[in-house]
Design a protein around this motif. Structure first.
Motif, PDB file in Angstrom:
ATOM      1  N   ILE A   1     -67.864 -61.408 -39.006  1.00  0.00           N
ATOM      2  CA  ILE A   1     -68.810 -61.117 -40.217  1.00  0.00           C
ATOM      3  C   ILE A   1     -68.591 -59.574 -40.122  1.00  0.00           C
ATOM      4  O   ILE A   1     -68.717 -58.810 -41.371  1.00  0.00           O
ATOM      5  N   GLN A   2     -68.732 -58.817 -39.158  1.00  0.00           N
ATOM      6  CA  GLN A   2     -68.728 -57.415 -38.955  1.00  0.00           C
ATOM      7  C   GLN A   2     -67.775 -56.671 -39.760  1.00  0.00           C
ATOM      8  O   GLN A   2     -67.554 -55.808 -40.348  1.00  0.00           O
ATOM      9  N   HIS A   3     -66.610 -57.340 -39.572  1.00  0.00           N
ATOM     10  CA  HIS A   3     -65.138 -56.875 -40.311  1.00  0.00           C
ATOM     11  C   HIS A   3     -64.925 -57.377 -41.467  1.00  0.00           C
ATOM     12  O   HIS A   3     -64.078 -57.146 -42.140  1.00  0.00           O
ATOM     13  N   SER A   4     -65.633 -58.341 -42.093  1.00  0.00           N
ATOM     14  CA  SER A   4     -65.517 -58.845 -43.374  1.00  0.00           C
ATOM     15  C   SER A   4     -66.185 -58.146 -44.315  1.00  0.00           C
ATOM     16  O   SER A   4     -66.406 -58.267 -45.567  1.00  0.00           O
ATOM     17  N   ILE A   5     -67.093 -57.329 -43.915  1.00  0.00           N
ATOM     18  CA  ILE A   5     -68.056 -56.324 -44.865  1.00  0.00           C
ATOM     19  C   ILE A   5     -67.171 -55.116 -45.205  1.00  0.00           C
ATOM     20  O   ILE A   5     -67.023 -54.377 -44.308  1.00  0.00           O
TER      21      ILE A   5
ATOM     22  N   LEU B   1     -66.572 -50.181 -37.763  1.00  0.00           N
ATOM     23  CA  LEU B   1     -66.964 -51.066 -38.745  1.00  0.00           C
ATOM     24  C   LEU B   1     -65.945 -51.265 -39.926  1.00  0.00           C
ATOM     25  O   LEU B   1     -66.202 -51.547 -41.019  1.00  0.00           O
ATOM     26  N   ALA B   2     -64.515 -50.967 -39.714  1.00  0.00           N
ATOM     27  CA  ALA B   2     -63.560 -50.981 -40.641  1.00  0.00           C
ATOM     28  C   ALA B   2     -63.531 -52.331 -41.078  1.00  0.00           C
ATOM     29  O   ALA B   2     -63.512 -53.324 -40.365  1.00  0.00           O
ATOM     30  N   TYR B   3     -63.236 -52.703 -42.302  1.00  0.00           N
ATOM     31  CA  TYR B   3     -62.927 -53.951 -42.944  1.00  0.00           C
ATOM     32  C   TYR B   3     -61.606 -54.151 -42.568  1.00  0.00           C
ATOM     33  O   TYR B   3     -60.528 -53.499 -42.660  1.00  0.00           O
ATOM     34  N   SER B   4     -61.297 -55.452 -42.347  1.00  0.00           N
ATOM     35  CA  SER B   4     -60.134 -55.772 -41.758  1.00  0.00           C
ATOM     36  C   SER B   4     -59.918 -57.390 -41.599  1.00  0.00           C
ATOM     37  O   SER B   4     -60.426 -58.015 -40.819  1.00  0.00           O
ATOM     38  N   LYS B   5     -59.218 -57.724 -42.900  1.00  0.00           N
ATOM     39  CA  LYS B   5     -59.146 -59.337 -42.899  1.00  0.00           C
ATOM     40  C   LYS B   5     -58.141 -59.779 -41.853  1.00  0.00           C
ATOM     41  O   LYS B   5     -58.444 -60.978 -41.534  1.00  0.00           O
ATOM     42  N   SER B   6     -57.146 -59.146 -41.262  1.00  0.00           N
ATOM     43  CA  SER B   6     -56.217 -59.748 -40.171  1.00  0.00           C
ATOM     44  C   SER B   6     -57.158 -59.818 -39.134  1.00  0.00           C
ATOM     45  O   SER B   6     -56.995 -60.921 -38.402  1.00  0.00           O
TER      46      SER B   6
ATOM     47  N   ILE C   1     -65.910 -66.881 -44.988  1.00  0.00           N
ATOM     48  CA  ILE C   1     -67.165 -67.212 -44.518  1.00  0.00           C
ATOM     49  C   ILE C   1     -68.069 -67.408 -45.771  1.00  0.00           C
ATOM     50  O   ILE C   1     -67.978 -66.577 -46.619  1.00  0.00           O
ATOM     51  N   GLU C   2     -68.928 -68.406 -45.797  1.00  0.00           N
ATOM     52  CA  GLU C   2     -69.916 -68.950 -46.755  1.00  0.00           C
ATOM     53  C   GLU C   2     -71.239 -68.046 -46.481  1.00  0.00           C
ATOM     54  O   GLU C   2     -71.775 -68.349 -45.253  1.00  0.00           O
TER      55      GLU C   2
END
Length: 538
Positions: free
Chosen positions: A314-318, A353-358, A411-412
Motif C-alpha cells: 500500500i505504501q508504494h501504491s500511493i 515513499l516512492a510510487y512503484s508498481k513493480s 488493491i481494493e
C-alpha cells in the motif's frame, strides 16, 4: 489543498484552526517575531479576523479547539523556537533536571500577575498541574494530562521555586510546557468546575477575553500592564492592538469578499480557487504543522492489514506526486516523511515513499498473493480489500483518487462515509481498516501519541512491532539530545518501512491579511499570536 472545490480546501485545513504570520507573501513562515516591514509599529486599533467556524470551550487545558483565542490569553513556562526547536525561558527563567530525568526544578519569573490581579508563583503552577490531573481523571483533559503522564506531584520550595516529580524520566517535558494545553491559568480558575472553565479562563497573557457571542464572535482586548512576553514573540510588552475581533464567517467566498472589500483585516482558509484574487490585494501565507502529517493510519489488528507485505505494498501504491499535481495547489505539499518539514529533526524520506508498481508486484508475489480475474490480489481465498472510514464528505475527492491508485495496483479500497460517532464506535470494536488524520506537536513524543497502543487507544490495541514501540518509549526518556534525535530518525524510517502510517500531505494552514497588517506570527506548532501584530492607521 484540493483544487476542484472550495469546500474541500477548507476541509483539508479544518484541524489547523487559525494561523497568521508576518512573513513575506506566499512564504512558508517558520518563526514568530517582528513584522516584515521597516515601519515602526503603531499602537491601537482592532484587528478583525474572519474565521470558518465556532470553536467551543474556552479552556485549552480541556480542549484542542479555540487555539487562536486561548493562546492569546495564557502564557507558558517556556517557549519553543519554531526555527530550531530550542526551548527558551519565559515564565520560568531557569530550570535544573535531575540526572535520572525524573525531577525538574524551576526558577520562576517575579512580578507576573494574572489579569484578575492574582499573583503568578510556584503555588499557582502547582495548582495548574494538580488540577489538570483531576480534569484528566474526569475525562476532560486528554491532551494536557497526557503531557503530565507519570506526574507524582509538585513541591513548592518558595514562591519562585518549584520542584516537579515524575515516576519515569520525561525527556519531552520541557517542550510540552511550551504547548497551549499547558498554558498557565490563574489559581481561581483551577478551582472552578470543568464547565465553568469552559466558559473562559483567566490567564497572564497579553490579551483578555472581553466578550463572546455564541456562534458569531469572540473579542479579545489588550492588557495594558503586560511586560513579560516571550523573547521569541517580537514584543515583550503590551500588545500593539487594542482589540482582536474574531468573526465567524462559515462560507469561504463570503470571507474572501469581506477581506477584499476591506470589511475585515484577515481571513482563515482562503480557497485556492480564489488565490489570485486574494493575492492581488492581500498577503497570502502558509505554514506546515510541526508534527505528523495527514496520514492514513492502518488497523494492524485487521487480518489483512496485520500483514507487513500488504502494508508495504500500500505504501508504494500511493502516488503522492500525482496527488500534488491533481489536488494540491501551491500552498500545500505532498508528504515526504511521516512528519512535516517544520518538525525538529525532519529528514527527507521521499525515496522511501516512492510510487512503484513493480515493487508492489514483487512484494505481494513473494508473500504468496496472486492476481485474481478481476485484477485484485488474493491469497487463500481472501481478496486484498480494505476499507477507509470517514465522516467529512469534502474529503471524498482525495479518497477517490487514492482508491484509483490502489486499484491500479490490484488493491481494493472501499470508501465508507459514516458519522463521527459510528467511526468512534468502530474503532473501539476494531471494525475498521484505514483512518485519516494528523497530529501536531514539534517533539518526538508525538510518536507516542500517534503510534503506540499505550497512548493511541482505542485505535491501536496491540503494538504491531514491540521493538519499535520500545524505541518510541525509549526516546521519551533519553536526555541526550543528539541520541534522542538519532532515535527520532530511526523511528521515522521504521514507521514508513513497516507501513504503520501512509503519509499523504502536509497539514498546512493558509491565511490572508490586508497589506496594512504587520507583525502577526506563529508559535512553534503553528498557532497564531498577536502580541506583536499591528495595523496601519488610516
Amino acid at each position: 489543498m484540493h483544487k476542484k472545490t472550495t469546500a474541500a480546501i477548507a476541509a483539508v485545513l479544518a484541524a489547523a484552526a487559525l494561523i497568521l504570520t508576518g512573513c513575506s507573501s506566499g512564504s512558508d513562515a517558520a518563526s514568530v517575531g517582528a513584522a516584515s516591514t521597516s515601519a515602526k509599529p503603531v499602537s491601537g486599533g482592532t484587528l478583525t479576523v474572519g474565521i470558518s467556524d465556532w470553536c467551543g470551550a474556552f479552556d485549552k487545558q480541556q480542549t484542542s479547539g479555540c487555539n487562536f483565542a486561548n493562546i492569546q490569553i495564557t502564557d507558558n513556562l517556556v517557549d519553543q523556537d519554531p526555527k530550531t526547536g530550542k526551548i527558551v525561558p519565559w515564565l520560568a527563567t531557569a530550570w535544573k533536571i535531575s540526572d535520572d530525568g525524573k525531577q525538574y526544578t524551576f526558577t520562576l519569573r517575579k512580578g507576573v500577575t494574572f489579569s484578575n490581579g492574582e499573583v503568578f508563583d510556584a503555588q499557582a503552577v502547582k495548582d495548574n498541574f494538580d488540577s489538570i490531573i483531576v480534569l484528566g481523571k474526569q475525562g476532560n483533559a486528554f491532551q494536557s494530562s497526557a503531557y503530565l503522564l507519570g506526574y507524582t506531584g509538585s513541591t513548592v520550595i518558595d514562591p519562585t521555586h518549584l520542584q516537579v516529580e515524575f515516576s519515569t524520566p520525561k525527556a519531552g517535558f520541557l517542550q510540552s510546557l511550551s504547548e497551549a494545553p499547558l498554558g498557565i491559568v490563574s489559581p481561581s480558575t483551577t478551582k472552578e468546575t470543568a464547565q465553568q472553565r469552559a466558559d473562559g479562563v483567566i490567564g497572564s497573557g497579553p490579551f483578555v477575553l472581553k466578550s463572546i457571542t455564541q456562534d458569531k464572535e469572540i473579542v479579545l482586548e489588550r492588557r495594558h500592564d503586560y511586560t513579560w512576553g516571550s523573547p521569541l514573540r517580537g514584543n515583550t510588552g503590551p500588545a500593539y492592538l487594542k482589540e482582536v475581533d474574531f468573526k465567524v464567517i462559515p462560507d469561504a467566498s463570503a470571507r474572501i469578499g469581506a477581506l477584499t472589500s476591506g470589511q475585515i483585516d484577515a481571513i482563515s482558509y482562503p480557497s485556492s480557487n480564489n488565490i489570485s484574487e486574494v493575492k492581488s490585494s492581500s498577503n497570502v501565507f502558509k505554514r506546515a504543522s510541526a508534527g505528523v502529517v495527514y496520514t492514513l493510519y492502518p488497523n494492524t489488528a485487521n487480518p489483512i492489514l496485520s500483514q507487513l507485505p500488504v502494508r508495504q505494498a500500500i505504501q508504494h501504491s500511493i502516488n503522492r506526486p500525482e496527488i500534488k499535481k491533481v489536488l494540491l495547489d501551491s500552498t500545500t505539499d505532498a508528504a515526504t516523511n511521516i512528519v512535516s518539514t517544520s518538525f525538529p529533526g525532519y529528514e527527507d524520506l521521499s525515496s522511501k515513499l516512492a510510487y512503484s508498481k513493480s515493487d508492489v508486484t514483487k512484494i505481494l508475489t513473494k508473500a504468496g498473493w496472486q492476481k485474481g480475474s478481476d485484477g485484485i490480489w488474493a491469497k487463500d481465498g481472501t481478496r486484498l480489500s480494505v476499507d477507509l472510514q470517514y465522516s467529512d464528505p469534502t474529503q471524498t475527492q482525495l479518497y477517490e483518487l487514492i482508491q484509483q491508485q490502489l486499484r491500479a495496483n490490484g488493491i481494493e479500497l472501499q470508501l465508507k462515509q459514516l458519522t463521527a460517532a459510528q467511526i468512534t464506535a468502530n474503532q473501539a470494536s476494531g471494525d475498521w481498516g484505514l483512518y485519516y488524520g494528523n497530529l501536531t506537536r514539534p517533539d518526538p513524543d508525538v510518536f507516542l501519541s500517534a503510534f503506540t497502543a499505550k497512548f493511541a487507544a482505542p485505535r491501536i490495541k496491540t503494538d504491531p512491532d514491540p521493538s519499535l514501540a520500545a524505541l518510541i518509549e525509549q526516546q521519551s526518556s533519553e536526555l541526550d539530545t543528539a541520541k534522542r534525535t538519532q532515535e527520532s530518525h530511526q523511528i521515522q524510517e521504521r514507521l514508513i518501512d513497516e507501513g504503520l502510517g501512509f503519509p499523504i500531505e502536509q497539514a498546512t494552514s493558509v491565511i490572508a491579511t490586508k497589506k496594512t497588517v504587520h507583525g502577526v506570527g506563529f508559535t512553534a506548532p503553528w498557532w497564531a499570536i498577536f502580541g506583536a501584530a499591528w495595523k496601519e492607521q488610516q
